[in-house]
Scaffold this active site. Sequence first.
Site, short mmCIF file in Angstrom:
data_model
loop_
_atom_site.label_atom_id
_atom_site.label_comp_id
_atom_site.label_asym_id
_atom_site.label_seq_id
_atom_site.Cartn_x
_atom_site.Cartn_y
_atom_site.Cartn_z
N TYR A 211 2.27 71.44 -10.70
CA TYR A 211 1.17 72.40 -10.86
C TYR A 211 1.17 73.37 -9.68
CZ TYR A 211 -0.92 68.68 -8.00
OH TYR A 211 -1.14 67.71 -7.05
N ASP A 288 -9.80 55.62 1.19
CA ASP A 288 -8.69 54.67 1.05
C ASP A 288 -8.88 53.41 1.86
OD1 ASP A 288 -7.38 56.29 -0.72
OD2 ASP A 288 -5.84 56.98 0.67
#
Length: 390
Positions: A211, A288
Amino acid sequence: MAILIAGAGIAGLATAVALAQTGQSVRLLEKRSVLTEAGAGIQMGPNGVKALAALGLLEALQPNAFRPERIAVFQGRTGRRLTAIDLGDVTQRYHAPYLTVHRADLQAALLAAAKASEAITLLHDFDVATIEQSDGTVTVRAADGRTETGVSLIGADGLWSRVRQLLGGPMPKTAGYSAYRALIPRPRLTAPFDAPQVGLWIGRDAHVVHYPVRGGERLNIVVIVKSRVGSPDWDQPGAIADLTPNVARWSPAMGALLTQAPEWRRWTLYDLPAAGQWYAGNTCLVGDAAHPLLPFLAQGAVMALEDAVTLAGLLSNPGENHAAAFSRFEAWRRPRLTRVANASRRNGSLYHQSGLVAAVRDLGLRMTNPKGLLTEYDWLFGYDPRKPAA
């Protein structure tokens, strides 16, 4: 006293900015001397865009963001397009656009906002070594002996979180995949890679996502392959020869694209199926550090932004008991993150099928109305982190 945050990556910076907006004083403890973010691209679904808006960063990021027109899914071997979701429908349905950005551009926007805030202090070369909690305070000692004491500590120090380790949490395990990333100038590309879209190519033991980023100037490419190679370093040199066995029988168009990349960077994918408790006393994990995700749903950075907005809302009352707020944060966020993690693992399995299972998968994608596919993501894209319990 200030709230301490360990880690000045995307999760840490976003949490600091969100807390500062509520009037909190923040001290960011970063082990690196200089903040750098090579990174890869980020797909920012409507839920992530809402989080960016809540942080006041959407306008600052817009010049470097790209607004793709569709998500197109291709069969890797034949190059046939199986389906395409109109992202105009996404914007209309969820009242926010779908954007693609480079990770470095997102971090730069967050860092600029943090530096512009008088409520945020950034301390470099602070490598967390120990944590000591007492009634109403947390003292963090660095490897060099320096100490910082705050009303609470938020561990935003990523996949290999030292704060998680000190709380007795588990270590990540290799997930059996390696990812390779590259950037290619878009003007030299041909169809279908020059199109303003997110492309997903699926095939046996490998898939490719591409993308535009950097305002559309570059095409970000990520190739994920089955691999037993493991390394905690997420930014190692890669080589096209490492990918060739996995895509040798794919469409020639994909092969031609991959050879155009000037360089490849590689990292190993890790998973943390049982994250344990996200908080203990006045210390809490976000991003995370709490819930590392496989990238097959493109939600890792977005979940960190959601965490920041939600947690700041819970801590917005100056008299708030932080331990109680951390408990509510986990109760609100864990069900959603569990669902995101499970959906991501399912996608990884689905993308890499072969034989009859792959044929059924491809037929299902061709036969299903794209708007019907979109409704399956209402739970994901329709979420507003400012109203997590709604």
